[in-house]
Design a protein around this motif. Sequence first.
Motif, mmCIF file in Angstrom:
data_model
loop_
_atom_site.group_PDB
_atom_site.id
_atom_site.type_symbol
_atom_site.label_atom_id
_atom_site.label_comp_id
_atom_site.label_asym_id
_atom_site.label_seq_id
_atom_site.Cartn_x
_atom_site.Cartn_y
_atom_site.Cartn_z
ATOM 1 N N HIS A 79 0.883 -1.223 -0.041
ATOM 2 C CA HIS A 79 0.145 0.064 -0.121
ATOM 3 C C HIS A 79 0.963 1.119 0.107
ATOM 4 N N LEU A 80 1.830 1.278 0.906
ATOM 5 C CA LEU A 80 2.618 2.572 0.823
ATOM 6 C C LEU A 80 3.572 2.556 -0.447
ATOM 7 N N LEU A 81 3.934 1.586 -1.035
ATOM 8 C CA LEU A 81 4.769 1.688 -2.067
ATOM 9 C C LEU A 81 3.930 2.243 -3.178
ATOM 10 N N GLU A 82 2.607 1.863 -3.222
ATOM 11 C CA GLU A 82 1.574 2.118 -4.347
ATOM 12 C C GLU A 82 1.411 3.750 -4.234
ATOM 13 N N ALA A 83 1.309 4.135 -3.046
ATOM 14 C CA ALA A 83 0.942 5.420 -2.591
ATOM 15 C C ALA A 83 2.199 6.371 -3.001
ATOM 16 N N THR A 84 3.554 5.896 -2.567
ATOM 17 C CA THR A 84 4.517 6.749 -2.913
ATOM 18 C C THR A 84 4.931 6.965 -4.203
ATOM 19 N N ARG A 85 4.627 5.798 -5.110
ATOM 20 C CA ARG A 85 4.985 5.716 -6.603
ATOM 21 C C ARG A 85 3.933 6.489 -7.167
ATOM 22 N N GLY A 86 2.826 6.800 -6.558
ATOM 23 C CA GLY A 86 1.442 7.180 -7.366
ATOM 24 C C GLY A 86 0.982 6.374 -8.306
ATOM 25 N N ASP A 87 1.152 4.903 -7.964
ATOM 26 C CA ASP A 87 0.257 3.955 -8.522
ATOM 27 C C ASP A 87 -1.351 4.347 -8.560
ATOM 28 N N LYS A 88 -1.937 3.845 -9.719
ATOM 29 C CA LYS A 88 -3.356 3.831 -9.729
ATOM 30 C C LYS A 88 -3.858 2.540 -9.529
ATOM 31 N N GLY A 89 -5.356 2.412 -9.025
ATOM 32 C CA GLY A 89 -6.044 1.041 -9.003
ATOM 33 C C GLY A 89 -6.081 0.753 -7.572
ATOM 34 N N ALA A 90 -5.396 1.395 -6.462
ATOM 35 C CA ALA A 90 -6.019 0.960 -4.998
ATOM 36 C C ALA A 90 -7.231 1.928 -4.665
ATOM 37 N N THR A 91 -7.805 0.923 -3.936
ATOM 38 C CA THR A 91 -9.393 1.562 -3.580
ATOM 39 C C THR A 91 -9.730 1.752 -2.053
ATOM 40 N N GLU A 92 -8.710 1.141 -1.152
ATOM 41 C CA GLU A 92 -8.718 1.497 0.103
ATOM 42 C C GLU A 92 -7.411 0.839 0.758
ATOM 43 N N ALA A 93 -6.942 1.555 1.963
ATOM 44 C CA ALA A 93 -5.963 1.030 2.596
ATOM 45 C C ALA A 93 -6.122 -0.221 3.275
ATOM 46 N N PRO A 94 -5.181 -1.095 3.341
ATOM 47 C CA PRO A 94 -5.432 -2.479 3.925
ATOM 48 C C PRO A 94 -5.763 -2.284 5.585
ATOM 49 N N GLU A 95 -6.643 -3.194 6.239
ATOM 50 C CA GLU A 95 -6.972 -2.919 7.546
ATOM 51 C C GLU A 95 -5.528 -3.029 8.540
ATOM 52 N N SER A 96 -4.783 -3.826 8.034
ATOM 53 C CA SER A 96 -3.688 -4.065 8.919
ATOM 54 C C SER A 96 -2.828 -2.874 8.797
ATOM 55 N N TYR A 97 -2.696 -2.129 7.605
ATOM 56 C CA TYR A 97 -1.889 -0.815 7.776
ATOM 57 C C TYR A 97 -2.479 0.105 8.470
ATOM 58 N N ILE A 98 -3.825 0.130 8.556
ATOM 59 C CA ILE A 98 -4.311 1.198 9.561
ATOM 60 C C ILE A 98 -4.243 0.872 10.997
ATOM 61 N N ALA A 99 -4.471 -0.541 11.370
ATOM 62 C CA ALA A 99 -4.262 -0.808 12.742
ATOM 63 C C ALA A 99 -2.748 -0.605 13.196
ATOM 64 N N ASP A 100 -1.781 -0.909 12.335
ATOM 65 C CA ASP A 100 -0.439 -0.830 12.737
ATOM 66 C C ASP A 100 -0.037 0.753 12.874
ATOM 67 N N LEU A 101 -0.388 1.561 12.037
ATOM 68 C CA LEU A 101 -0.311 2.896 11.840
ATOM 69 C C LEU A 101 -0.764 3.499 13.145
#
Length: 403
Positions: free
Chosen positions: A225-247
């Motif tokens: 998820h963070l790689l997609e965001a940092t590179r500006g990739d298209k296609g992601a529709t939501e952040a993974p729940e585990s990413y949000i929980a860890d954050l």
Amino acid sequence: MTPKTLEKLEQLSPADFEATLNDATTLHESGKLIEAHHLYKELLAQQPKHARLLFLKAVALYQMARVDEALPFIEQAVALDALNPDILNAYGLIRRNMRQFDEAKDIFEQIIKLRPQSYEALNNLGLVYGDQYDWEKASEYFKKALELSPDEPEVMLTLAHALRDNNQAEEGLVYYKKLHKMFPDNARHAFNVAIVLHGLGRFDEAIEYLEKVLKINPDDINAKHLLEATRGDKGATEAPESYIADLFDAYAKDFDMHLAALEYQVPKMLAARIPFAIAPKGKPGSWNMLDLGCGTGACGLYFNEYCARRVAVDLSPKMIEKSQAHGVYDDLHTQGIEGLYAESDELFDLIFATDVLVYVGALESFMEESAKHLKPGGLLAVSTELCTPEEGDFILRNSGRFA
């Protein structure tokens, strides 16, 4: 669990007593805490003033998360052997776990006087200062511990965390990188480097380390998820729940202080609009409220006057712990929004979500499910970040958040 280890012991000779104690410690060291604890209990019935045995029983109880039960046994051990650093260390850990931080600091300082070369005591003292948000003092003790044991990974990691939390990310990065160099196949260390680089705005370097994480563990959805965001990739529709929980687990300790420093006004702004929206209904004070992504619970305070029942959900267990301490809600759930909606048929007068939809791109499903859980005439109050018409319906920013 073997029956023999849970039998009641006959009176033992001194030699058999020591042999049984050795058996118990072997069980303990192998992780068989229940069996070890049973033997400690039986042995204490024969020698109730055995300091080492009292210490071992306390440690076993502590490791089984029975901290309140551990306290009297470790206190007895200290009374019998007050200058034993190992016993004192366990005593300090138990006091820290009970959030008796001043007592814990006194104990670890006593150990340092008895054993000046104890990097463990210095590290533990640093952890207690960290519990009290004194990152500068925490860093001081972690550095002293690292001087005594320069390659101790646990100390290096706690120092890196403390420096990061004390707004010394560049210095913390040095230790995160050193850990990655020591353990190049450890995805977590590579991810820590990536997170700090990302926070510093060094996105090209962050991408390099995120790619390393995915080379080690291709299924790491947080790194993806963070790689997609940092590179500006298209296609992601939501952040993974585990990413949000860890954050938010990482933010939980000083989250309220962070919001205060930002002069965060979103809940207050949403709450200010509600009187105008509810005027036709005319029944504030009797509503069912649902707080989606409740965080530490501080935001829910703004809506209390409208509600008789308050339900909240958050993905972060540590945020839920903080929220429980605030005492705002009647019912708390540690899970995602989709999970709560799927399991509950309760209807609400008010559903609100502040800074939650920034982790969701496509909102159609969220809106549909929220509508199903609103009473007729109920309100859905949310905050979002804005994107431009040129960016489309939504976009994943390099912050990892959607607009």
